[in-house]
Each structure stands twice: as structure tokens, then as C-alpha cells.
Design a protein around this motif. Structure first.
Motif, PDB file in Angstrom:
ATOM      1  N   ALA A 220      45.322  31.299  25.832  1.00 37.99           N
ATOM      2  CA  ALA A 220      46.341  32.299  26.305  1.00 37.99           C
ATOM      3  C   ALA A 220      46.565  32.235  27.906  1.00 37.99           C
ATOM      4  O   ALA A 220      45.728  31.720  28.666  1.00 37.99           O
ATOM      5  CB  ALA A 220      45.992  33.785  25.819  1.00 37.99           C
ATOM      6  N   SER A 221      47.834  32.384  28.131  1.00 39.28           N
ATOM      7  CA  SER A 221      48.417  32.392  29.485  1.00 39.28           C
ATOM      8  C   SER A 221      47.767  33.333  30.303  1.00 39.28           C
ATOM      9  O   SER A 221      47.476  34.547  29.757  1.00 39.28           O
ATOM     10  CB  SER A 221      49.938  32.281  29.669  1.00 39.28           C
ATOM     11  OG  SER A 221      50.545  33.489  29.310  1.00 39.28           O
ATOM     12  N   ARG A 222      47.785  33.267  31.725  1.00 39.72           N
ATOM     13  CA  ARG A 222      47.570  34.350  32.634  1.00 39.72           C
ATOM     14  C   ARG A 222      48.294  35.597  32.209  1.00 39.72           C
ATOM     15  O   ARG A 222      47.787  36.740  32.208  1.00 39.72           O
ATOM     16  CB  ARG A 222      47.573  33.803  33.925  1.00 39.72           C
ATOM     17  CG  ARG A 222      47.074  35.000  34.924  1.00 39.72           C
ATOM     18  CD  ARG A 222      47.239  34.403  36.443  1.00 39.72           C
ATOM     19  NE  ARG A 222      46.371  35.074  37.253  1.00 39.72           N
ATOM     20  CZ  ARG A 222      46.495  36.183  38.013  1.00 39.72           C
ATOM     21  NH1 ARG A 222      47.869  36.490  37.986  1.00 39.72           N
ATOM     22  NH2 ARG A 222      45.675  36.589  38.921  1.00 39.72           N
ATOM     23  N   ALA A 223      49.651  35.233  32.087  1.00 38.64           N
ATOM     24  CA  ALA A 223      50.602  36.379  32.009  1.00 38.64           C
ATOM     25  C   ALA A 223      50.429  37.180  30.643  1.00 38.64           C
ATOM     26  O   ALA A 223      50.242  38.540  30.590  1.00 38.64           O
ATOM     27  CB  ALA A 223      52.075  35.828  32.078  1.00 38.64           C
ATOM     28  N   ASP A 224      50.041  36.417  29.593  1.00 43.65           N
ATOM     29  CA  ASP A 224      49.764  37.042  28.303  1.00 43.65           C
ATOM     30  C   ASP A 224      48.482  37.798  28.391  1.00 43.65           C
ATOM     31  O   ASP A 224      48.606  38.996  27.819  1.00 43.65           O
ATOM     32  CB  ASP A 224      49.714  36.220  27.148  1.00 43.65           C
ATOM     33  CG  ASP A 224      51.049  35.374  26.679  1.00 43.65           C
ATOM     34  OD1 ASP A 224      51.989  36.179  27.114  1.00 43.65           O
ATOM     35  OD2 ASP A 224      51.159  34.421  26.033  1.00 43.65           O
TER      36      ASP A 224
END
Length: 151
Positions: free
Chosen positions: A28-32
Motif C-alpha cells: 500500500a502506498s504512503r498516501a493510501d
């Protein structure tokens, strides 16, 4: 005494839809992770001052990263604020020597605490969140973004 706690109210939200399965938390991305996953009810009190946000579904990782940044500013003697993804409300931190004046836009409560005590409370909160979530979601602990909060 400073108390920062959370109660998870939602696992993940993607485009307004909750997901409990099929999300690979290891990638999962940092933003997510910061803005869409692990929505929570937060508790934030300093002595008798109730600074708890009056709404639910605050992303716990966003709060962790925001507090980390606020503490870095305070260590440099800088005034700082943190905001919330779901509204325009703010928590304000004003350094006063080794103390910090904490207030917010959503309540009249205000508190003064030692900067070191605020950092200690955040570290304990961070440890509790990271430990609980990595046990419950083992793939999350493999995410390199997750490790950023441990530094």
C-alpha cells in the motif's frame, strides 16, 4: 498527564468504499496508508483539557505522521499546526521554552505541557498503534512505509 489513544472504526476506505479483503498492505502506498486506511476515533487529553476530535473516522496514520512533524517543528522552537483530512479543523502547538501550549479550533479547551512529555506520549501512542496493527495485519509490518514511522 497526556493521553493519546485510538479505537479503530474502519479497516480501509478506498473511494468511499470499505475494503477488508484483497488489499495487499505490504505494498500500500504512503498516501493510501496515511489518508484512507485504519480510520479511528482518537482520544487526546492533556491533564483536564479535552482536545479529542468530536468526529469519527480519523485516519490514524495521518495523525501519527502529522504529530511526528509537529514535534520536529517544536524541537526547533517553531509554532506549528496539524490538520485533519476530513475537515478544516486544526490543532495548534505554540512553543514556550520547554513547554508547549496546545489548542484547537474545534473546542475552547487549551493546555500547557512539557515538550518532552508530549513527545513521550506520542512515542507511546505510536508504539501501541504500530504493534496492534502489525499483529492484526501482518502484511502491514512488511510495508517499507510502515517502517518510516518507526524512525
Amino acid at each position: 498527564m497526556i493521553k493519546i489513544e485510538y479505537r479503530q472504526t474502519g479497516p480501509y476506505v478506498d473511494q468511499g468504499q470499505e475494503h477488508q479483503e484483497e488489499v495487499d498492505l505490504a505494498s500500500a502506498s504512503r498516501a493510501d496508508l496515511r489518508w484512507y486506511y485504519f480510520l479511528s476515533d482518537l482520544t487526546f487529553t492533556i491533564d483536564e483539557a479535552e482536545l479529542t476530535p468530536p468526529w469519527s473516522w480519523t485516519p490514524v496514520f495521518d495523525f501519527l505522521w502529522s504529530m511526528k512533524g509537529a514535534l520536529e517543528h517544536l524541537e526547533r522552537g517553531e509554532h506549528t499546526t496539524i490538520g485533519f483530512t476530513e475537515n478544516a479543523e486544526l490543532i495548534s502547538f505554540v512553543p514556550e521554552g520547554e513547554k508547549v501550549r496546545v489548542s484547537c479550533t474545534y473546542t475552547a479547551a487549551e493546555a500547557v505541557c512539557e515538550r518532552v512529555d508530549l513527545r513521550t506520549a506520542w512515542l507511546a501512542f505510536r508504539e501501541a498503534v504500530l504493534t496492534q496493527l502489525s499483529v492484526k495485519y501482518p502484511r502491514l509490518a512488511a510495508n517499507p512505509v510502515f517502517a518510516e514511522l518507526q524512525l
